[in-house]
Design a protein around this motif. Structure first.
Motif, mmCIF file in Angstrom:
data_model
loop_
_atom_site.group_PDB
_atom_site.id
_atom_site.type_symbol
_atom_site.label_atom_id
_atom_site.label_comp_id
_atom_site.label_asym_id
_atom_site.label_seq_id
_atom_site.Cartn_x
_atom_site.Cartn_y
_atom_site.Cartn_z
ATOM 1 N N GLY A 154 30.386 -67.836 19.518
ATOM 2 C CA GLY A 154 30.135 -67.139 20.945
ATOM 3 C C GLY A 154 29.664 -67.933 22.018
ATOM 4 N N SER A 155 29.767 -67.587 23.027
ATOM 5 C CA SER A 155 29.293 -68.382 24.295
ATOM 6 C C SER A 155 29.227 -67.565 25.824
ATOM 7 C CB SER A 155 30.334 -69.743 24.544
ATOM 8 O OG SER A 155 29.843 -70.351 25.709
ATOM 9 N N GLY A 156 28.254 -67.946 26.236
ATOM 10 C CA GLY A 156 28.132 -67.111 27.616
ATOM 11 C C GLY A 156 28.186 -68.134 28.668
ATOM 12 N N ILE A 157 29.080 -69.031 28.537
ATOM 13 C CA ILE A 157 29.657 -70.015 29.403
ATOM 14 C C ILE A 157 30.970 -69.995 29.951
ATOM 15 C CG2 ILE A 157 29.609 -72.504 30.202
ATOM 16 C CD1 ILE A 157 26.988 -71.484 29.943
ATOM 17 N N TYR A 158 31.521 -69.925 30.988
ATOM 18 C CA TYR A 158 32.941 -69.939 31.455
ATOM 19 C C TYR A 158 33.168 -71.615 31.633
ATOM 20 C CZ TYR A 158 33.340 -64.827 31.937
ATOM 21 O OH TYR A 158 33.373 -63.455 31.639
ATOM 22 N N ALA A 159 34.372 -71.864 31.389
ATOM 23 C CA ALA A 159 34.704 -73.241 31.887
ATOM 24 C C ALA A 159 36.161 -73.158 32.202
ATOM 25 C CB ALA A 159 34.318 -74.146 30.595
ATOM 26 N N ALA A 160 36.442 -74.320 33.024
ATOM 27 C CA ALA A 160 38.098 -74.523 33.235
ATOM 28 C C ALA A 160 38.019 -75.879 33.815
ATOM 29 C CB ALA A 160 38.620 -73.176 34.256
ATOM 30 N N VAL A 161 39.508 -76.034 33.965
ATOM 31 C CA VAL A 161 39.841 -77.470 34.773
ATOM 32 C C VAL A 161 41.283 -76.853 35.508
ATOM 33 C CG1 VAL A 161 40.844 -79.778 34.563
ATOM 34 C CG2 VAL A 161 39.130 -78.948 32.917
ATOM 35 N N ASP A 206 46.276 -75.083 31.337
ATOM 36 C CA ASP A 206 46.008 -74.223 30.117
ATOM 37 C C ASP A 206 44.737 -75.017 29.395
ATOM 38 O OD1 ASP A 206 48.096 -72.718 30.807
ATOM 39 O OD2 ASP A 206 49.583 -74.156 29.531
ATOM 40 N N PRO A 207 43.862 -74.147 28.700
ATOM 41 C CA PRO A 207 44.219 -72.515 28.421
ATOM 42 C C PRO A 207 43.625 -71.750 29.573
ATOM 43 C CG PRO A 207 42.326 -73.443 27.200
ATOM 44 C CD PRO A 207 42.872 -74.516 28.055
ATOM 45 N N GLY A 208 43.527 -72.183 30.831
ATOM 46 C CA GLY A 208 42.958 -71.330 31.800
ATOM 47 C C GLY A 208 41.297 -71.373 31.896
ATOM 48 N N LEU A 209 40.855 -70.096 32.406
ATOM 49 C CA LEU A 209 39.436 -69.945 32.358
ATOM 50 C C LEU A 209 38.909 -69.527 30.975
ATOM 51 C CD1 LEU A 209 36.784 -69.928 34.029
ATOM 52 C CD2 LEU A 209 37.254 -67.577 34.725
ATOM 53 N N THR A 210 38.374 -69.883 30.314
ATOM 54 C CA THR A 210 37.857 -69.510 28.839
ATOM 55 C C THR A 210 36.494 -69.764 28.669
ATOM 56 O OG1 THR A 210 38.035 -71.647 27.936
ATOM 57 C CG2 THR A 210 40.117 -70.352 28.002
ATOM 58 N N THR A 211 35.899 -69.490 27.636
ATOM 59 C CA THR A 211 34.624 -69.847 27.422
ATOM 60 C C THR A 211 34.418 -71.393 26.840
ATOM 61 O OG1 THR A 211 34.505 -69.155 25.125
ATOM 62 C CG2 THR A 211 33.931 -67.511 26.484
ATOM 63 N N ALA A 212 33.411 -71.921 27.255
ATOM 64 C CA ALA A 212 33.371 -73.453 26.808
ATOM 65 C C ALA A 212 33.828 -73.928 25.646
ATOM 66 C CB ALA A 212 31.973 -74.025 27.037
ATOM 67 N N PRO A 213 33.512 -73.288 24.474
ATOM 68 C CA PRO A 213 34.177 -73.788 23.086
ATOM 69 C C PRO A 213 35.703 -73.428 22.995
ATOM 70 C CG PRO A 213 32.029 -72.382 22.797
ATOM 71 C CD PRO A 213 32.466 -72.221 24.331
ATOM 72 N N GLU A 214 36.054 -72.686 23.701
ATOM 73 C CA GLU A 214 37.652 -72.444 23.671
ATOM 74 C C GLU A 214 38.568 -73.281 24.388
ATOM 75 O OE1 GLU A 214 37.582 -67.533 22.983
ATOM 76 O OE2 GLU A 214 37.190 -68.280 24.978
ATOM 77 N N TRP A 215 37.786 -74.210 25.330
ATOM 78 C CA TRP A 215 38.672 -74.902 26.080
ATOM 79 C C TRP A 215 38.726 -76.362 25.366
ATOM 80 C CZ3 TRP A 215 39.793 -79.497 28.261
ATOM 81 C CH2 TRP A 215 40.650 -79.678 29.350
ATOM 82 N N PHE A 216 39.926 -76.458 25.169
ATOM 83 C CA PHE A 216 40.363 -77.936 24.407
ATOM 84 C C PHE A 216 42.011 -78.184 24.612
ATOM 85 C CE2 PHE A 216 41.287 -74.987 21.493
ATOM 86 C CZ PHE A 216 42.531 -75.222 20.578
ATOM 87 N N ASP A 231 28.335 -61.406 32.609
ATOM 88 C CA ASP A 231 28.962 -60.301 32.177
ATOM 89 C C ASP A 231 29.584 -60.259 30.422
ATOM 90 O OD1 ASP A 231 30.821 -62.033 32.701
ATOM 91 O OD2 ASP A 231 32.407 -60.778 33.451
ATOM 92 N N LEU A 232 29.394 -61.747 30.002
ATOM 93 C CA LEU A 232 29.677 -61.815 28.509
ATOM 94 C C LEU A 232 28.596 -61.496 27.724
ATOM 95 C CD1 LEU A 232 31.352 -65.300 28.605
ATOM 96 C CD2 LEU A 232 32.360 -63.040 28.334
ATOM 97 N N TYR A 233 27.419 -61.759 27.827
ATOM 98 C CA TYR A 233 26.049 -61.105 27.141
ATOM 99 C C TYR A 233 25.057 -60.820 28.245
ATOM 100 C CZ TYR A 233 28.276 -63.448 23.498
ATOM 101 O OH TYR A 233 29.483 -63.977 22.256
ATOM 102 N N PRO A 234 25.332 -59.705 28.934
ATOM 103 C CA PRO A 234 24.623 -59.208 29.906
ATOM 104 C C PRO A 234 22.852 -59.281 29.790
ATOM 105 C CG PRO A 234 26.508 -57.778 29.709
ATOM 106 C CD PRO A 234 26.331 -58.551 28.349
ATOM 107 N N GLU A 235 22.786 -58.752 28.443
ATOM 108 C CA GLU A 235 21.221 -58.717 28.270
ATOM 109 C C GLU A 235 20.608 -59.914 27.960
ATOM 110 O OE1 GLU A 235 20.267 -56.098 24.841
ATOM 111 O OE2 GLU A 235 21.142 -54.436 25.682
#
Length: 262
Positions: free
Chosen positions: A251-258, A231-241, A192-196
Protein backbone atom coordinates in the motif's frame (compact mmCIF):
# COMPACT_ATOMS: atom_id res chain seq x y z
CA UNK A 1 31.77 22.56 -9.32
CA UNK A 2 31.30 24.79 -6.32
CA UNK A 3 28.23 25.87 -4.46
CA UNK A 4 26.75 29.30 -5.02
CA UNK A 5 27.47 30.93 -1.67
CA UNK A 6 30.73 31.31 0.25
CA UNK A 7 29.04 32.14 3.54
CA UNK A 8 28.40 29.48 6.20
CA UNK A 9 24.72 28.58 6.10
CA UNK A 10 22.52 29.69 8.96
CA UNK A 11 20.44 26.77 10.15
CA UNK A 12 17.28 27.30 12.18
CA UNK A 13 17.10 24.46 14.69
CA UNK A 14 14.08 25.87 16.49
CA UNK A 15 11.53 24.71 13.90
CA UNK A 16 11.23 21.53 11.88
CA UNK A 17 12.20 21.52 8.21
CA UNK A 18 10.84 19.12 5.57
CA UNK A 19 14.29 18.04 4.32
CA UNK A 20 15.42 17.16 7.84
CA UNK A 21 12.18 15.38 8.75
CA UNK A 22 12.53 13.40 5.52
CA UNK A 23 16.09 12.52 6.52
CA UNK A 24 14.82 11.25 9.88
CA UNK A 25 12.10 9.19 8.19
CA UNK A 26 14.79 7.58 6.01
CA UNK A 27 16.83 6.71 9.10
CA UNK A 28 19.40 9.47 8.60
CA UNK A 29 21.34 11.35 11.26
CA UNK A 30 21.36 14.84 9.75
CA UNK A 31 18.40 16.23 11.66
CA UNK A 32 17.70 17.96 14.95
CA UNK A 33 15.52 17.14 17.97
CA UNK A 34 12.74 19.34 16.62
CA UNK A 35 12.68 17.29 13.40
CA UNK A 36 12.81 13.98 15.27
CA UNK A 37 10.00 15.12 17.55
CA UNK A 38 7.78 15.76 14.53
CA UNK A 39 8.81 12.53 12.84
CA UNK A 40 7.98 10.47 15.91
CA UNK A 41 4.44 11.85 15.94
CA UNK A 42 3.81 10.73 12.36
CA UNK A 43 2.20 7.36 11.65
CA UNK A 44 4.54 4.48 10.71
CA UNK A 45 3.32 4.72 7.13
CA UNK A 46 5.25 8.00 6.78
CA UNK A 47 8.51 6.05 6.87
CA UNK A 48 7.16 3.72 4.21
CA UNK A 49 6.23 6.71 2.07
CA UNK A 50 9.74 8.19 2.36
CA UNK A 51 11.29 4.88 1.31
CA UNK A 52 8.82 4.47 -1.56
CA UNK A 53 9.60 7.97 -2.81
CA UNK A 54 13.31 7.26 -2.78
CA UNK A 55 12.94 3.95 -4.58
CA UNK A 56 10.69 5.50 -7.23
CA UNK A 57 13.32 8.18 -7.86
CA UNK A 58 15.98 5.52 -8.32
CA UNK A 59 13.89 3.55 -10.83
CA UNK A 60 12.74 6.60 -12.79
CA UNK A 61 16.19 8.19 -12.99
CA UNK A 62 17.82 4.95 -14.07
CA UNK A 63 15.23 4.35 -16.75
CA UNK A 64 15.59 7.88 -18.12
CA UNK A 65 19.34 7.43 -18.30
CA UNK A 66 18.85 4.28 -20.36
CA UNK A 67 16.66 6.33 -22.70
CA UNK A 68 19.48 8.75 -23.44
CA UNK A 69 18.57 11.49 -20.96
CA UNK A 70 21.85 12.78 -19.57
CA UNK A 71 20.78 16.08 -17.95
CA UNK A 72 18.85 16.27 -14.68
CA UNK A 73 17.50 19.20 -12.67
CA UNK A 74 16.55 17.90 -9.23
CA UNK A 75 14.61 20.43 -7.14
CA UNK A 76 13.93 19.63 -3.50
CA UNK A 77 17.00 17.43 -3.29
CA UNK A 78 17.03 16.88 0.43
CA UNK A 79 19.96 15.74 2.54
CA UNK A 80 22.22 13.40 0.55
CA UNK A 81 21.34 9.73 0.99
CA UNK A 82 23.39 7.33 -1.09
CA UNK A 83 22.95 6.42 -3.78
CA UNK A 84 22.24 9.96 -4.88
CA UNK A 85 20.60 10.73 -8.22
CA UNK A 86 23.90 11.45 -9.97
CA UNK A 87 25.33 8.16 -8.75
CA UNK A 88 22.37 6.32 -10.25
CA UNK A 89 22.47 8.01 -13.64
CA UNK A 90 26.25 8.26 -14.04
CA UNK A 91 26.55 4.50 -13.64
CA UNK A 92 24.55 4.30 -16.85
CA UNK A 93 25.58 7.55 -18.55
CA UNK A 94 28.97 8.61 -17.13
CA UNK A 95 28.83 12.01 -18.86
CA UNK A 96 25.49 12.92 -17.29
CA UNK A 97 25.13 16.37 -15.71
CA UNK A 98 23.03 16.89 -12.57
CA UNK A 99 22.01 20.14 -10.88
CA UNK A 100 20.62 19.80 -7.37
CA UNK A 101 18.51 22.45 -5.61
CA UNK A 102 17.19 22.75 -2.06
CA UNK A 103 16.19 25.61 0.24
CA UNK A 104 17.44 24.10 3.52
CA UNK A 105 20.91 25.40 4.45
CA UNK A 106 21.78 22.06 6.04
CA UNK A 107 21.78 20.52 2.56
CA UNK A 108 24.49 23.00 1.57
CA UNK A 109 26.65 21.66 4.39
CA UNK A 110 26.48 18.26 2.76
CA UNK A 111 26.77 19.49 -0.81
CA UNK A 112 30.22 17.99 -1.22
CA UNK A 113 28.56 14.58 -1.26
CA UNK A 114 26.37 15.80 -4.12
CA UNK A 115 29.32 17.19 -6.04
CA UNK A 116 31.42 14.03 -6.32
CA UNK A 117 30.79 13.46 -10.00
CA UNK A 118 32.21 11.04 -12.49
CA UNK A 119 35.20 12.45 -14.34
CA UNK A 120 33.17 12.67 -17.54
CA UNK A 121 30.06 14.23 -16.01
CA UNK A 122 29.28 17.20 -13.78
CA UNK A 123 27.21 18.10 -10.74
CA UNK A 124 26.29 21.40 -9.15
CA UNK A 125 24.25 22.51 -6.15
CA UNK A 126 22.04 25.58 -5.82
CA UNK A 127 20.57 26.79 -2.55
CA UNK A 128 17.23 28.15 -3.75
CA UNK A 129 13.48 27.75 -3.40
CA UNK A 130 11.17 26.26 -6.03
CA UNK A 131 8.84 29.22 -5.43
CA UNK A 132 11.55 31.41 -6.98
CA UNK A 133 12.28 29.42 -10.12
CA UNK A 134 14.02 32.21 -12.03
CA UNK A 135 17.06 31.98 -9.75
CA UNK A 136 17.19 28.21 -10.17
CA UNK A 137 16.95 28.36 -13.94
CA UNK A 138 19.55 31.09 -14.27
CA UNK A 139 22.10 29.07 -12.33
CA UNK A 140 21.14 25.76 -13.94
CA UNK A 141 21.84 27.17 -17.40
CA UNK A 142 25.50 27.43 -16.43
CA UNK A 143 25.67 23.62 -16.28
CA UNK A 144 22.76 22.27 -18.32
CA UNK A 145 22.12 22.81 -22.03
CA UNK A 146 18.52 23.94 -22.32
CA UNK A 147 18.58 23.18 -26.04
CA UNK A 148 18.79 19.47 -25.22
CA UNK A 149 16.37 17.27 -23.23
CA UNK A 150 16.43 17.63 -19.44
CA UNK A 151 14.72 15.57 -16.75
CA UNK A 152 13.04 17.78 -14.15
CA UNK A 153 12.80 15.85 -10.88
CA UNK A 154 10.27 16.97 -8.25
CA UNK A 155 10.23 14.16 -5.73
CA UNK A 156 7.91 14.62 -2.73
CA UNK A 157 8.19 18.39 -3.11
CA UNK A 158 5.02 19.93 -4.45
CA UNK A 159 2.82 18.80 -1.57
CA UNK A 160 4.77 21.35 0.49
CA UNK A 161 3.44 24.08 -1.82
CA UNK A 162 -0.25 24.76 -1.03
CA UNK A 163 -2.69 25.90 -3.69
CA UNK A 164 -2.50 29.53 -2.59
CA UNK A 165 1.18 29.50 -3.62
CA UNK A 166 0.19 28.28 -7.11
CA UNK A 167 1.85 24.86 -7.10
CA UNK A 168 0.49 23.95 -10.52
CA UNK A 169 1.62 27.25 -11.99
CA UNK A 170 5.14 26.77 -10.63
CA UNK A 171 5.46 23.37 -12.30
CA UNK A 172 3.85 24.61 -15.52
CA UNK A 173 6.33 27.48 -15.76
CA UNK A 174 9.32 25.23 -15.05
CA UNK A 175 8.19 22.73 -17.69
CA UNK A 176 7.70 25.55 -20.20
CA UNK A 177 11.44 26.31 -20.09
CA UNK A 178 12.41 22.77 -21.10
CA UNK A 179 12.86 21.62 -24.71
CA UNK A 180 10.88 18.90 -26.46
CA UNK A 181 11.97 15.44 -25.37
CA UNK A 182 12.50 16.51 -21.76
CA UNK A 183 10.70 14.70 -18.94
CA UNK A 184 8.92 15.58 -15.70
CA UNK A 185 9.46 13.13 -12.83
CA UNK A 186 7.08 13.83 -9.95
CA UNK A 187 5.85 12.13 -6.80
CA UNK A 188 3.22 13.62 -4.53
CA UNK A 189 1.38 12.70 -1.34
CA UNK A 190 -2.26 11.74 -1.86
CA UNK A 191 -5.20 13.11 0.06
CA UNK A 192 -7.66 10.52 -1.27
CA UNK A 193 -5.93 7.12 -1.00
CA UNK A 194 -5.80 6.97 2.81
CA UNK A 195 -7.75 10.07 3.88
CA UNK A 196 -7.49 9.50 7.63
CA UNK A 197 -3.72 9.00 7.51
CA UNK A 198 -3.35 12.01 5.22
CA UNK A 199 -5.30 14.16 7.68
CA UNK A 200 -3.18 12.90 10.57
CA UNK A 201 0.09 13.65 8.79
CA UNK A 202 -1.11 17.08 7.68
CA UNK A 203 -2.18 17.96 11.23
CA UNK A 204 1.15 16.89 12.76
CA UNK A 205 3.17 18.86 10.21
CA UNK A 206 0.97 21.89 10.86
CA UNK A 207 1.77 21.67 14.56
CA UNK A 208 5.43 21.76 13.55
CA UNK A 209 4.85 24.92 11.52
CA UNK A 210 4.85 23.21 8.11
CA UNK A 211 1.84 23.58 5.81
CA UNK A 212 1.07 20.62 3.56
CA UNK A 213 -1.08 20.52 0.45
CA UNK A 214 -1.84 16.84 -0.14
CA UNK A 215 -3.88 16.37 -3.33
CA UNK A 216 -6.32 14.01 -4.98
CA UNK A 217 -5.44 11.91 -8.01
CA UNK A 218 -7.09 14.39 -10.38
CA UNK A 219 -5.25 17.30 -8.75
CA UNK A 220 -1.91 15.51 -9.07
CA UNK A 221 -2.73 14.60 -12.65
CA UNK A 222 -3.04 18.33 -13.43
CA UNK A 223 0.73 18.69 -12.99
CA UNK A 224 1.03 16.65 -16.19
CA UNK A 225 -1.45 18.64 -18.29
CA UNK A 226 -0.24 18.83 -21.88
CA UNK A 227 2.46 16.21 -21.32
CA UNK A 228 2.66 12.60 -22.50
CA UNK A 229 2.52 10.24 -19.54
CA UNK A 230 4.97 7.37 -19.79
CA UNK A 231 3.51 3.93 -19.13
CA UNK A 232 2.29 2.87 -16.60
CA UNK A 233 0.97 6.42 -16.19
CA UNK A 234 0.01 7.96 -12.86
CA UNK A 235 0.25 5.19 -10.26
CA UNK A 236 1.29 4.81 -6.66
CA UNK A 237 5.05 4.94 -6.15
CA UNK A 238 5.60 1.16 -5.77
CA UNK A 239 3.55 0.50 -8.92
CA UNK A 240 5.79 2.61 -11.16
CA UNK A 241 8.54 0.59 -12.80
CA UNK A 242 9.85 -0.03 -16.30
CA UNK A 243 12.70 -2.44 -17.00
CA UNK A 244 13.52 -3.38 -13.42
CA UNK A 245 11.78 -6.26 -11.64
CA UNK A 246 8.41 -5.29 -10.18
CA UNK A 247 8.69 -3.98 -6.62
CA UNK A 248 6.96 -5.93 -3.90
CA UNK A 249 3.27 -4.95 -3.85
CA UNK A 250 2.44 -2.71 -0.91
CA UNK A 251 0.00 0.00 0.00
CA UNK A 252 1.10 3.56 -0.65
CA UNK A 253 -0.23 7.05 -0.16
CA UNK A 254 2.13 8.45 -2.79
CA UNK A 255 1.26 9.15 -6.41
CA UNK A 256 4.09 9.00 -8.94
CA UNK A 257 4.55 9.43 -12.67
CA UNK A 258 6.98 10.31 -15.43
CA UNK A 259 5.85 12.32 -18.44
CA UNK A 260 7.52 13.39 -21.67
CA UNK A 261 7.36 16.99 -22.85
CA UNK A 262 6.17 16.96 -26.48
Amino acid sequence: MTTDTPRPPQIDTSTAHPARVYDWLLGGKDNYPVDEALGEKLPPEARDAARQNRQFMHRAAAWLATQGIDQFLDIGTGIPTQPNLHQIVQQIAPAAKVVYTDNDPIVLRHAEALLISSSEGATDYIQADVRKPAAILERARAVLDFDRPIALSLIALMHFIPDEQDAHGIVRNLVATLPSGSHLVLSHAASDLYPELAAQVTAQYAKGGITLGFRTRSEVNRFFDGLDLVDPGLTTAPEWFKTTPAPEPEGSGIYAAVARIP
